[in-house]
Design an enzyme around this catalytic site. Structure first.
Site, PDB file in Angstrom:
ATOM      1  N   GLU A  43       0.834  -1.217   0.000  1.00 24.19           N
ATOM      2  CA  GLU A  43       0.000   0.000   0.000  1.00 24.19           C
ATOM      3  C   GLU A  43       0.863   1.261   0.000  1.00 24.19           C
ATOM      4  O   GLU A  43       2.073   1.209   0.261  1.00 24.19           O
ATOM      5  CB  GLU A  43      -0.937   0.016   1.205  1.00 24.19           C
ATOM      6  CG  GLU A  43      -0.210   0.022   2.540  1.00 24.19           C
ATOM      7  CD  GLU A  43      -0.997   0.679   3.657  1.00 24.19           C
ATOM      8  OE1 GLU A  43      -1.509   1.796   3.460  1.00 24.19           O
ATOM      9  OE2 GLU A  43      -1.067   0.087   4.745  1.00 24.19           O
ATOM     10  N   LYS A  96      -5.111  11.006   1.015  1.00 26.33           N
ATOM     11  CA  LYS A  96      -5.288   9.663   1.589  1.00 26.33           C
ATOM     12  C   LYS A  96      -6.558   9.068   0.970  1.00 26.33           C
ATOM     13  O   LYS A  96      -7.640   9.635   1.101  1.00 26.33           O
ATOM     14  CB  LYS A  96      -5.413   9.770   3.112  1.00 26.33           C
ATOM     15  CG  LYS A  96      -5.649   8.428   3.805  1.00 26.33           C
ATOM     16  CD  LYS A  96      -5.831   8.635   5.313  1.00 26.33           C
ATOM     17  CE  LYS A  96      -6.427   7.397   5.959  1.00 26.33           C
ATOM     18  NZ  LYS A  96      -6.935   7.677   7.323  1.00 26.33           N
ATOM     19  N   VAL A 144      -5.331   0.384   3.155  1.00 20.17           N
ATOM     20  CA  VAL A 144      -5.514  -1.071   3.040  1.00 20.17           C
ATOM     21  C   VAL A 144      -6.757  -1.365   2.196  1.00 20.17           C
ATOM     22  O   VAL A 144      -6.717  -2.195   1.278  1.00 20.17           O
ATOM     23  CB  VAL A 144      -5.617  -1.722   4.436  1.00 20.17           C
ATOM     24  CG1 VAL A 144      -6.089  -3.172   4.334  1.00 20.17           C
ATOM     25  CG2 VAL A 144      -4.269  -1.642   5.154  1.00 20.17           C
ATOM     26  N   ASP A 190     -16.797   5.566  14.034  1.00 23.42           N
ATOM     27  CA  ASP A 190     -15.564   5.552  13.229  1.00 23.42           C
ATOM     28  C   ASP A 190     -14.993   4.135  13.149  1.00 23.42           C
ATOM     29  O   ASP A 190     -14.254   3.683  14.023  1.00 23.42           O
ATOM     30  CB  ASP A 190     -14.532   6.530  13.806  1.00 23.42           C
ATOM     31  CG  ASP A 190     -13.358   6.729  12.843  1.00 23.42           C
ATOM     32  OD1 ASP A 190     -13.272   5.981  11.841  1.00 23.42           O
ATOM     33  OD2 ASP A 190     -12.541   7.635  13.096  1.00 23.42           O
ATOM     34  N   SER A 240     -13.005   1.728  10.367  1.00 23.92           N
ATOM     35  CA  SER A 240     -12.284   1.811   9.097  1.00 23.92           C
ATOM     36  C   SER A 240     -12.950   0.971   8.010  1.00 23.92           C
ATOM     37  O   SER A 240     -13.393  -0.161   8.257  1.00 23.92           O
ATOM     38  CB  SER A 240     -10.846   1.326   9.287  1.00 23.92           C
ATOM     39  OG  SER A 240     -10.189   1.298   8.036  1.00 23.92           O
ATOM     40  N   ALA A 241     -12.971   1.526   6.796  1.00 27.91           N
ATOM     41  CA  ALA A 241     -13.464   0.775   5.631  1.00 27.91           C
ATOM     42  C   ALA A 241     -12.569  -0.423   5.336  1.00 27.91           C
ATOM     43  O   ALA A 241     -12.965  -1.303   4.553  1.00 27.91           O
ATOM     44  CB  ALA A 241     -13.541   1.697   4.416  1.00 27.91           C
ATOM     45  N   ASP A 242     -11.389  -0.492   5.962  1.00 25.65           N
ATOM     46  CA  ASP A 242     -10.542  -1.696   5.815  1.00 25.65           C
ATOM     47  C   ASP A 242     -11.332  -2.953   6.214  1.00 25.65           C
ATOM     48  O   ASP A 242     -11.156  -4.023   5.625  1.00 25.65           O
ATOM     49  CB  ASP A 242      -9.291  -1.618   6.721  1.00 25.65           C
ATOM     50  CG  ASP A 242      -8.304  -0.532   6.301  1.00 25.65           C
ATOM     51  OD1 ASP A 242      -8.543   0.145   5.279  1.00 25.65           O
ATOM     52  OD2 ASP A 242      -7.302  -0.371   7.027  1.00 25.65           O
ATOM     53  N   LYS A 246      -3.097  -1.807  16.052  1.00 24.78           N
ATOM     54  CA  LYS A 246      -2.539  -0.964  17.122  1.00 24.78           C
ATOM     55  C   LYS A 246      -3.592  -0.680  18.161  1.00 24.78           C
ATOM     56  O   LYS A 246      -4.768  -0.563  17.837  1.00 24.78           O
ATOM     57  CB  LYS A 246      -2.172   0.397  16.529  1.00 24.78           C
ATOM     58  CG  LYS A 246      -0.863   0.467  15.853  1.00 24.78           C
ATOM     59  CD  LYS A 246      -0.453   1.952  15.800  1.00 24.78           C
ATOM     60  CE  LYS A 246       0.837   2.062  15.036  1.00 24.78           C
ATOM     61  NZ  LYS A 246       0.617   1.804  13.623  1.00 24.78           N
TER      62      LYS A 246
HETATM   63  N1  PSU Z   1      -2.112   1.714  10.751  1.00 21.80           N
HETATM   64  C1  PSU Z   1      -0.753   1.764  10.748  1.00 21.80           C
HETATM   65  N2  PSU Z   1      -0.121   2.365   9.702  1.00 21.80           N
HETATM   66  C2  PSU Z   1      -0.816   2.899   8.653  1.00 21.80           C
HETATM   67  C3  PSU Z   1      -2.244   2.799   8.661  1.00 21.80           C
HETATM   68  C4  PSU Z   1      -2.842   2.212   9.722  1.00 21.80           C
HETATM   69  O1  PSU Z   1      -0.120   1.298  11.667  1.00 21.80           O
HETATM   70  O2  PSU Z   1      -0.193   3.431   7.717  1.00 21.80           O
HETATM   71  C5  PSU Z   1      -3.005   3.322   7.479  1.00 21.80           C
HETATM   72  C6  PSU Z   1      -3.358   2.173   6.532  1.00 21.80           C
HETATM   73  O3  PSU Z   1      -3.294   2.657   5.206  1.00 21.80           O
HETATM   74  C7  PSU Z   1      -4.799   1.868   6.881  1.00 21.80           C
HETATM   75  C8  PSU Z   1      -5.301   3.256   7.182  1.00 21.80           C
HETATM   76  O4  PSU Z   1      -5.533   1.254   5.850  1.00 21.80           O
HETATM   77  O5  PSU Z   1      -4.246   3.875   7.901  1.00 21.80           O
HETATM   78  C9  PSU Z   1      -6.587   3.252   7.967  1.00 21.80           C
HETATM   79  O6  PSU Z   1      -7.113   4.549   7.975  1.00 21.80           O
HETATM   80  P1  PSU Z   1      -8.608   4.761   8.449  1.00 21.80           P
HETATM   81  O7  PSU Z   1      -8.627   4.387   9.893  1.00 21.80           O
HETATM   82  O8  PSU Z   1      -8.875   6.228   8.211  1.00 21.80           O
HETATM   83  O9  PSU Z   1      -9.463   3.854   7.612  1.00 21.80           O
HETATM   84 MN    MN Z   2     -12.288   6.441  10.010  1.00 26.30          MN
END
Ligand code: PSU
Ligand code: MN
Length: 306
Positions: free
Chosen positions: A25, A86, A106, A138, A140-142, A159
């Site tokens: 990524e 992003k 991701v 909140d 994540s869409a992951d 984390k």
């Molecule tokens: N966690 C990490 N390093 C990162 C990310 C998450 O330890 O770089 C990044 C990844 O790209 C992950 C994104 O998909 O943050 C998630 O962001 P969000 O919570 O806004 O979906």
């Molecule tokens: Mn989010």
């Protein structure tokens, strides 16, 4: 193959010949680590994957073009340009239509990898359910992408900036197999422990490849989480990093940062508070994941055949 994608010759040939390819990524480069350590990490990790016998395909969007496989100049731009968006899945159409530069999360990387025909993806940490999501929603869409898109994602877990328990519950709801490599405990990125049991344990790349084949041969569309705990020598003890994460979360609350800016802020703040120690650990675990991901891609290519 989707006509919107641009593959490098190296990636296209490897996929045509059924050789192992590993997606990487770009949010981790643009919004996950400071410059210039971010570009050095990106180049090094591609090298590790090649040395292990697979082809790396870092994914990102440049000038509105979704690219599968990036050159040195592309990596440098994504690592250093301030105007890189992003990009999660919901952001993809906008950056493409506006011909913007985008670093894929991701979720977005999984989607583009799947469109290109890549089944293994290596990163550092997954997004998940944020602490307090009961109020903020909140998530994540992951996680929804893992429920839908057939790619195995190798990470060092989740984390504790996130709610790890709620993240594992959501993955279960989404029907996502969560495999932990060589441990009975789900890892928390900087630490091998999290207080949460491994939903499923595997002890080799071949065992991961067998689960991938079983999932998709059953017609179960969707991703697989492969959690590869950070090596003991690179760990930051959970109580030590826990206090730092609490401080970063408190700082974020005071600044009113939320939504898509939350994760990048927290990652940057943790690097600041630890005076770079968290970055060293982060780079070490990505290297470790690259080796395991390449081994999985090799085993899966052998099972799937040309
Ligand atoms: N966690 C990490 N390093 C990162 C990310 C998450 O330890 O770089 C990044 C990844 O790209 C992950 C994104 O998909 O943050 C998630 O962001 P969000 O919570 O806004 O979906
Ligand atoms: Mn989010």
């Amino acid at each position: 193959m989707n006509e919107m994608l641009t593959l490098t010759g190296e990636v296209a040939t490897a996929l045509d010949e059924g050789r192992p390819v590993v997606a990487l990524e770009s949010t981790i480069i643009s919004h996950g680590m400071p410059y210039p350590q971010n570009v050095a990490m990106a180049v090094e990790v591609e090298g590790i994957i090649r040395e292990c016998g697979a082809v790396p395909a870092t994914i990102g969007v440049l000038g509105g073009r979704p690219l599968v496989g990036l050159g040195r100049d592309d990596l440098e731009l994504l690592a250093s340009d301030d105007d890189v968006t992003k990009v999660s899945v919901r952001d993809l159409p906008y950056v493409v239509a506006r011909r913007l530069h985008g670093a894929t999360t991701v979720a977005a990387t999984m989607r583009l990898a799947a469109l290109a025909g890549i089944h293994v993806f290596v990163t550092g940490g997954l997004g998940g359910v944020h602490r307090g999501a009961q109020q903020t929603f909140d998530i994540s869409a992951d996680l929804t992408e893992l429920g839908a898109t057939s790619v195995a994602v190798v990470s060092a877990g989740v984390k504790s900036i996130l709610d790890i328990g709620l993240t594992l519950e959501t993955l279960e709801t989404q029907g996502v197999p969560v495999l932990v490599h060589g441990s009975d405990e789900f890892p928390s990125f900087f630490s091998r422990s999290s207080g949460h049991a491994a939903p499923m344990r595997v002890d080799s790349a071949a065992e991961v490849a067998a689960v991938m084949a079983a999932t998709w041969d059953l017609g179960l569309d969707g991703g697989i989480v492969v959690a590869n705990p950070i090596p003991v020598d690179d760990e930051i003890p959970a109580d030590e990093i826990g206090a730092i994460i609490d401080q970063a979360l408190a700082d974020m609350g005071r600044l009113g940062i939320h939504g898509k800016d939350a994760t990048p802020y927290l990652l940057g703040r943790i690097v600041e508070i630890t005076d770079g120690a968290s970055l060293t650990a982060n780079i070490a675990l990505v290297r470790h994941n690259a080796r395991f991901g390449a081994a999985i891609a090799i085993e899966y290519a052998a099972l799937a055949g040309p």
